[in-house]
Design a protein around this motif. Structure first.
Motif, PDB file in Angstrom:
ATOM      1  N   SER A 114      17.266 -22.898 -40.813  1.00  0.00           N
ATOM      2  CA  SER A 114      17.051 -24.357 -40.858  1.00  0.00           C
ATOM      3  C   SER A 114      18.397 -25.060 -40.785  1.00  0.00           C
ATOM      4  O   SER A 114      19.457 -24.439 -40.970  1.00  0.00           O
ATOM      5  CB  SER A 114      16.341 -24.762 -42.155  1.00  0.00           C
ATOM      6  N   THR A 116      19.382 -27.295 -42.920  1.00  0.00           N
ATOM      7  CA  THR A 116      19.900 -27.298 -44.293  1.00  0.00           C
ATOM      8  C   THR A 116      20.741 -26.058 -44.557  1.00  0.00           C
ATOM      9  O   THR A 116      21.851 -26.133 -45.101  1.00  0.00           O
ATOM     10  CB  THR A 116      18.725 -27.328 -45.306  1.00  0.00           C
ATOM     11  N   VAL A 119      24.127 -26.128 -42.732  1.00  0.00           N
ATOM     12  CA  VAL A 119      25.112 -26.993 -43.380  1.00  0.00           C
ATOM     13  C   VAL A 119      25.609 -26.378 -44.690  1.00  0.00           C
ATOM     14  O   VAL A 119      26.811 -26.335 -44.960  1.00  0.00           O
ATOM     15  CB  VAL A 119      24.503 -28.388 -43.627  1.00  0.00           C
ATOM     16  N   GLY A 144      20.536 -32.379 -44.623  1.00  0.00           N
ATOM     17  CA  GLY A 144      19.626 -31.462 -45.271  1.00  0.00           C
ATOM     18  C   GLY A 144      19.737 -31.637 -46.768  1.00  0.00           C
ATOM     19  O   GLY A 144      20.414 -32.552 -47.254  1.00  0.00           O
ATOM     20  N   GLU A 204      27.849 -36.577 -39.372  1.00  0.00           N
ATOM     21  CA  GLU A 204      27.114 -36.612 -38.113  1.00  0.00           C
ATOM     22  C   GLU A 204      28.005 -37.426 -37.184  1.00  0.00           C
ATOM     23  O   GLU A 204      28.268 -38.600 -37.460  1.00  0.00           O
ATOM     24  CB  GLU A 204      25.771 -37.329 -38.281  1.00  0.00           C
ATOM     25  N   VAL A 239      23.052 -31.307 -35.859  1.00  0.00           N
ATOM     26  CA  VAL A 239      21.667 -30.824 -35.915  1.00  0.00           C
ATOM     27  C   VAL A 239      20.757 -31.705 -35.051  1.00  0.00           C
ATOM     28  O   VAL A 239      19.867 -31.200 -34.374  1.00  0.00           O
ATOM     29  CB  VAL A 239      21.168 -30.735 -37.375  1.00  0.00           C
TER      30      VAL A 239
HETATM   31  C1  LIG Z   1      17.416 -32.562 -39.880  1.00  0.00           C
HETATM   32  C2  LIG Z   1      18.829 -32.528 -40.228  1.00  0.00           C
HETATM   33  C3  LIG Z   1      19.359 -31.566 -41.101  1.00  0.00           C
HETATM   34  C4  LIG Z   1      18.502 -30.616 -41.863  1.00  0.00           C
HETATM   35  O1  LIG Z   1      17.795 -29.737 -41.047  1.00  0.00           O
HETATM   36  P1  LIG Z   1      16.468 -29.042 -41.629  1.00  0.00           P
HETATM   37  O2  LIG Z   1      16.067 -28.106 -40.538  1.00  0.00           O
HETATM   38  O3  LIG Z   1      15.499 -30.155 -41.884  1.00  0.00           O
HETATM   39  O4  LIG Z   1      16.840 -28.342 -42.876  1.00  0.00           O
HETATM   40  C5  LIG Z   1      20.731 -31.526 -41.273  1.00  0.00           C
HETATM   41  N1  LIG Z   1      21.521 -32.396 -40.653  1.00  0.00           N
HETATM   42  C6  LIG Z   1      21.059 -33.348 -39.814  1.00  0.00           C
HETATM   43  C7  LIG Z   1      22.009 -34.260 -39.136  1.00  0.00           C
HETATM   44  C8  LIG Z   1      19.691 -33.461 -39.596  1.00  0.00           C
HETATM   45  O5  LIG Z   1      19.227 -34.425 -38.821  1.00  0.00           O
END
Ligand SMILES: *Cc1c(COP(=O)(O)O)cnc(C)c1O
Length: 425
Positions: A114, A116, A119, A144, A204, A239
């Protein structure tokens, strides 16, 4: 008869809040969430047989649309051969190679399950490699739900009014500095004072979890120069932006390269996956090469990697992003012309195929200005569109997504409906 309502009542009996991820419960907009039965192309159908043109696209992964034929075939072909082995497979190597080709800054990569997890692992690696404890993130940046990052977080956390989740020990939260996005001066001040204690700055590069917000000219370059000067690991959480705003993500689009990158969402083509990677000297700190531990029973899962490989191969085909982005741009141009024509008090932030309509006239450049948005108006807008068969993300502080299979005619119709809806709010 409303099956969604009945299912939600039952779900709440067995699942906290009736959902397995908070924003799905529609708390930010009120009402009962639609239970989805199936999706095809740009559409989803709920259990009551209503069809929606989907702009949520599973929160971003489905850049090829729902149930893409090639991805479905790759998934079923792999499923017949087995679902998980806990031993290395060829798929993992192939996907790693595709990631490296898309992101030159990723010399080595590790797959997880995932975003999360990606990260969380990247932060541990940055701490392990530098021997420092503190980290910096941006207000409204969502990464996450790892403990250290649930501080001033965006996305679901933003609307739930829990700036800090309970259960995150203060001792840990205290190690996270949160600063405004698009503010290199504050970053420099903190680095000047505390650089020796700081392992990494994670952001981000183009935030999408406070709604879409664009970097000011030169901001990312400044961030890169400062982290380099002070010897702090720079982590881009791509992500959402990875494989979205360009094949090589925000770093390709803006030409700024981090030390570590986190990926997820599109990478799995709708199956659970995440990845983190970067310079090989950093990545080699990971076990079994180095002494930063990180592992996963289902990491590099054969089915998820099969879906990822098939997705990435379609994305790297010639002209994919040009077509997607120019189709999206025509949609935004129409919306902007309507906003101007009718003096509608909203701001449209967008990049490539992702966008957010903020219910404020003031420019939105960070989390503070995103919060100028009138979320009550947003909730009315959301429900009217839903009733009209258009599914937007159920919160102001999220991105919406256009996929390869949204037809220009779908977008035109949606554009007209959006304009009509906001004019009549
Ligand atoms: C969705 C998201 C996450 C977490 O990803 P999951 O798969 O939901 O754990 C982390 N960082 C960003 C920028 C996201 O948009």
């Amino acid at each position: 008869m409303d099956k969604s309502k009945a299912l939600f009542t039952k779900a709440k009996k067995y699942i906290p809040g009736g959902v397995n991820s908070p924003v799905r419960a529609f708390r930010a907009v009120g009402g009962v969430p639609k239970f989805i039965q199936r999706g095809k192309g740009p559409f989803v159908w709920d259990v009551d047989g209503n069809r929606y043109l989907d702009f949520m696209m599973s929160w971003g992964p489905l850049i090829l649309g729902h149930a893409d034929r090639k991805v479905m075939k790759a998934v079923s072909d792999q499923a017949k051969k087995g679902t998980s082995f806990g031993a290395p497979t060829e798929n993992e190597v192939e996907l790693a190679e595709l990631i490296q080709a898309a992101f030159p800054s990723i010399q080595k990569v590790r797959l997880v399950s995932s975003g999360t997890e990606a990260v969380m692992s990247a932060i541990r690696l940055a701490r392990g490699a530098t021997g420092r404890k503190k980290i910096i993130k941006c207000d409204g940046g969502y990464h996450g739900h790892a403990d250290s990052l649930l501080v001033q977080a965006g996305s679901g956390v933003a609307t739930f009014g829990v700036a800090d989740s309970r259960g995150v020990p203060e001792d840990l939260a205290k190690l996270t500095y949160s600063i405004p996005y698009n503010d290199p001066e504050t970053l420099e001040q903190i680095l000047k004072k505390h650089a020796r204690e700081i392992a990494c700055f994670i952001l981000e590069p183009v935030p999408a979890n406070m709604g879409v917000v664009l970097p000011k000219k030169g901001y990312l370059e400044k961030v890169r120069a400062l982290t380099k000067r002070y010897g702090v690991v720079l982590i881009f959480d791509e992500v959402i932006t990875g494989f979205r705003i360009a094949f090589g993500g925000a770093q390709e689009k803006f030409g700024v390269h981090p030390d570590l990158t986190c990926l997820g969402k599109i990478l799995g083509g709708g199956l659970p996956i995440g990845a983190f990677g970067g310079r090989k000297e950093l990545m080699n700190h990971l076990a079994p090469e180095g002494d930063v531990y990180q592992a996963g029973t289902l990491s590099g899962n054969p089915i998820a990697t099969a879906a990822g490989i098939t997705t990435l191969k379609q994305l790297r085909s010639h002209g994919f992003y040009k077509k997607l982005n120019s189709k999206s741009e025509r949609f935004y141009e129409f919306l902007n012309s309507e906003i101007k024509k009718y003096a509608i008090p909203v701001t449209l932030n967008r990049i490539g195929s992702c966008f957010t309509l903020f219910f404020t006239e003031r420019p939105v450049t960070d989390f503070r200005t995103a919060k100028y948005s009138n979320v009550k108006r947003f909730a009315r807008y959301f429900h009217r569109l839903l009733a009209a068969g258009i599914y937007m993300a159920p919160s102001q502080f999220e991105a919406n997504f256009i996929s390869d299979v949204h037809k220009p005619s779908d977008l035109k119709q949606a554009g007209k409906m959006i304009s009509k809806t906001v004019r009549m709010l």
